[in-house]
Each structure stands twice: as structure tokens, then as C-alpha cells.
Scaffold this motif. Structure first.
Motif, short mmCIF file in Angstrom:
data_model
loop_
_atom_site.label_atom_id
_atom_site.label_comp_id
_atom_site.label_asym_id
_atom_site.label_seq_id
_atom_site.Cartn_x
_atom_site.Cartn_y
_atom_site.Cartn_z
N ASP A 102 0.98 -1.19 -0.07
CA ASP A 102 0.14 -0.07 0.04
C ASP A 102 0.90 1.25 -0.17
N ILE A 105 0.21 4.40 -0.10
CA ILE A 105 -0.23 5.74 0.40
C ILE A 105 0.35 5.45 1.93
N ILE A 106 -0.15 4.51 2.50
CA ILE A 106 0.17 4.30 4.06
C ILE A 106 1.76 4.27 4.29
N VAL A 130 3.27 7.67 3.69
CA VAL A 130 3.05 8.65 4.81
C VAL A 130 3.66 8.37 6.19
N LEU A 166 7.11 9.23 6.17
CA LEU A 166 7.39 10.64 6.22
C LEU A 166 7.26 11.24 7.70
N LEU A 167 6.28 10.37 8.43
CA LEU A 167 6.11 10.79 9.79
C LEU A 167 6.88 10.33 10.79
#
Lengths: 276, 107
Positions: free
Chosen positions: A133, A135-136, A139, A142-143
């Protein structure tokens, strides 16, 4: 045996409830705690420890002994979880799934000696495999650095604002758990090995207790950080502030490692082979 | 300045109200998640920007830093909240929950 246990539990409970009648009533302004202790903390904390946040000063300095055993309890929870859940040896033969990244074909390999020849094109996957996946994962990648930075800020800034070792340690542990959730357990374990996690857990408690013992060696009471003044080359009041920071770092390490330890053991059923 | 702050706060409130009503009224799991994500993202986006602007009334370095921190919160909520909703929807699809179609009962 069960009845005996019940009787003991009920008796202890009754005794405990009975003794609460001797306590001063809740929020009583004439109780000893409100007349002597609280005013002393509120008025003297800044000049005695040079820590603006009274809660931190009470937690790690005035009541440091209590907090040390809280950290030990957390360490004990991690160790208990490890002993309850961790499976030391594999009983059934291991099956590993390898997915060919180009074609999507999956190989099931029962014998550990025969791993796929060209491992660059294969990736190891879990039995309950979920497709990649984007997107998950992006992100989370990144976080996670920002989460860890914030955790370190919370640990280091406990003197001035709400926060400290426990809160910062939990955030730091959560960042590793987020890595395990968004990728898989093996990726997270490559970043922080199981053994290193266990050692960090113990080192955190050791830093706390060691600071206390060091104060004892330098001739003052256990956990009286003003003894550290000669080592840190500062005056005794600033030394108490620095001592609090040292034990907060220990607490943070212990809490972080315990969080990860418990999560890994529960999510992989103690096998550390696969899991979220 | 005050007018901009008020307008932004009202827009944020509209999103929050709509989100709260949507969570209660929509018929199934997926459609209920949609207002939940909108509310968190857009509602808090507008309201926190309004608060950051309001905080700059007395323009000093300290208030500027506070406003910057608020903006950083906005950025992180903007990134993490839709991702979380996406993850939940993904889990629902993988668990085999079929979306609601017109004419079915609410669930």
C-alpha cells in the motif's frame, strides 16, 4: 483453594476499605499534606531544584524513589510478557513464503536450507499477506522521523512543559510500532533487534538506579542529585535539574523498549516470525 | 484581520457540524468514514489556521513561534488523518465488507 483465595481477597479488601476511614477527607485544607507538603513544593521547588515544572520536580526528585520502582514495574511487565508469550524453539517445521516481485508468483518453502537462488527478485511475505500500500507506507515513512523528534523533545523538555520520560518513551515506542504496522514486523525488527530492545529496557532501569547509587557513592542520600555537582561541574541546585534529566532519559529508554517488546510478543504470538 | 479569523472559524465549524451529522446519519461503514475524515482534515485545518492568525495580533517572535507550531500541527493532521481513514477503509475492503447500495437497510 478457590474459597480460601476468595476469603483472603475479601478480608484484605475489607481491611483496606476500613482503613480509608482514617484518611483525611478528599481535598481537606487542614490535612498534613495540604498544610506542610504542598506549600513547600509550590514555594520552594524553583529555588531548590531550578526546575520550573513542579510536577517533574516532585516526580523525579522529591519522589524519585517511587518513580524508580514505577520504572521497574514497567520493566517487570515487559519481562513477564516475554516469559509468558515468547516461544523459544519452533516445534512444527517452518514454512516461509517468498513472493516473486515481478510476476507476483509465490513460493512456499518448507526446508530452510533451500532458499530461492536469486533473492534480489524475491521478497519474504507473511501468510496473511496484504498487497503493497503506497499511501500508508509513504506517509508513515514521512511521519516517523517527526514523531521520534517530537518524542525526544517531550523527554528533554519535561523540565519546562508537560511531558517527561514516560510520555516521551511511549511516543518513541509508538513510532517503532507504527513502522511495524505499516510495513511488517521483520522490517521493524531490522531497525531494532529483539536482543537490543531487551538490553535497552534493562539499561533504562539501570541508568535510573545507577544515578541513585552514584549519589550514594558520592556521600549523599540515594537519588539526592545535588551530589552530582562535583561530577557535572555545576552548583548543587543546577545538578538536581540535570539529575532529573538523566533519570528521565533512563525512564524514556525503559518505557520505549518495553512498549516495543510487549507489542512484538503479542502481535507475533511470541514467534517473531511474522506479524503485523 | 478579525473578519478573516471569524470567517475561517465559521467555515471550520460548518465542516465539524456536517461531519458530526454525517457520522450519525450515513447508512453504512464506508460512507460514515467519509465525513469522519473530512471533519478531521478540513475542519481542523480551517480552525487551526484561524487560531494561528488570531494569535498574531501582538506580533512578536514568541507569538510567531506559537503560530508556526499551530501550522505544523495542521500539516501533520492533514497528512495523517486521511491516511488513517484510508487504512481503515482498506481493512474493511480486505475483510470483505460490501458497500451499501440504494434500497438496502441502514446498518
Amino acid at each position: 483453594m478457590k474459597i480460601l483465595g476468595l476469603i483472603i481477597a475479601v478480608l484484605t479488601g475489607t481491611l483496606l476499605i476500613y482503613t480509608t476511614s482514617d484518611f483525611p477527607s478528599w481535598g481537606d485544607p487542614s490535612s498534613p499534606a495540604s498544610t506542610h507538603l504542598s506549600p513547600h513544593y509550590i514555594e520552594k521547588t524553583l529555588e531548590e531544584t531550578s526546575v520550573p515544572n513542579i510536577v517533574t520536580a516532585v516526580l523525579a526528585d522529591y519522589r524519585g524513589y517511587d518513580t524508580m520502582f514505577e520504572t521497574t514495574v514497567i520493566f517487570g511487565a515487559g519481562v513477564a510478557c516475554f516469559f509468558l508469550l515468547r516461544v523459544p524453539r519452533r516445534k512444527e517445521p517452518v514454512e516461509r513464503l517468498y513472493r516473486h516481485t515481478l510476476t507476483g508468483m509465490t513460493l512456499r518453502i518448507k526446508d530452510l536450507d533451500e532458499v530461492p537462488e536469486n533473492l534480489d527478485e524475491f521478497e519474504r511475505i507473511d501468510t496473511l499477506w496484504a498487497p503493497y500500500d503506497l499511501i500508508i507506507k509513504t506517509v508513515c515513512r514521512l511521519l516517523i522521523p517527526f514523531i521520534q523528534l517530537f518524542a525526544l523533545y517531550v523527554i528533554a523538555h519535561g523540565h519546562h512543559s508537560p511531558g517527561g520520560g514516560f510520555q516521551g518513551g511511549v511516543i518513541l515506542g509508538a513510532s517503532f510500532i507504527l513502522l511495524a504496522v505499516s510495513y511488517d514486523l521483520r522490517t521493524a525488527k531490522e531497525r531494532l533487534r529483539e536482543k537490543l530492545g531487551g538490553i535497552l529496557c534493562a539499561v533504562g532501569v539501570l541508568i535510573y538506579a545507577g544515578t541513585g547509587a552514584l549519589c550514594l557513592l558520592l556521600g549523599l542520600n540515594f537519588l539526592d542529585y545535588s551530589a552530582l555537582a562535583s561530577i557535572l561541574h555545576v552548583d548543587p541546585i543546577t545538578a538536581r535539574s540535570h539529575g532529573i534529566l538523566i533519570v528521565e532519559i533512563g525512564v524514556g529508554l525503559a518505557v520505549m523498549a518495553t512498549m516495543i517488546w510487549i507489542y512484538d510478543n503479542i502481535s507475533s504470538e511470541g514467534k517473531y516470525e511474522e506479524g503485523l | 484581520m478579525d473578519i478573516i479569523v471569524i470567517v475561517l472559524l465559521i467555515i471550520g465549524l460548518v465542516f465539524f457540524t456536517g461531519g458530526a451529522v454525517g457520522i450519525l446519519r450515513f447508512p453504512d461503514f464506508y460512507s460514515r468514514l467519509h465525513p469522519a475524515g473530512k471533519m478531521d482534515t478540513m475542519g481542523s485545518l480551517f480552525m487551526l489556521i484561524a487560531l494561528a492568525l488570531f494569535n498574531l495580533h501582538h506580533f512578536t517572535l514568541a507569538t510567531l513561534l506559537t503560530s508556526l507550531k499551530l501550522i505544523v500541527i495542521v500539516v501533520f493532521v492533514f497528512l495523517s488523518s486521511p491516511t488513517a481513514i484510508h487504512g481503515i477503509v482498506d481493512a474493511g475492503v480486505r475483510a470483505g465488507l460490501t458497500p451499501w447500495t440504494k434500497g438496502e437497510k441502514r446498518r
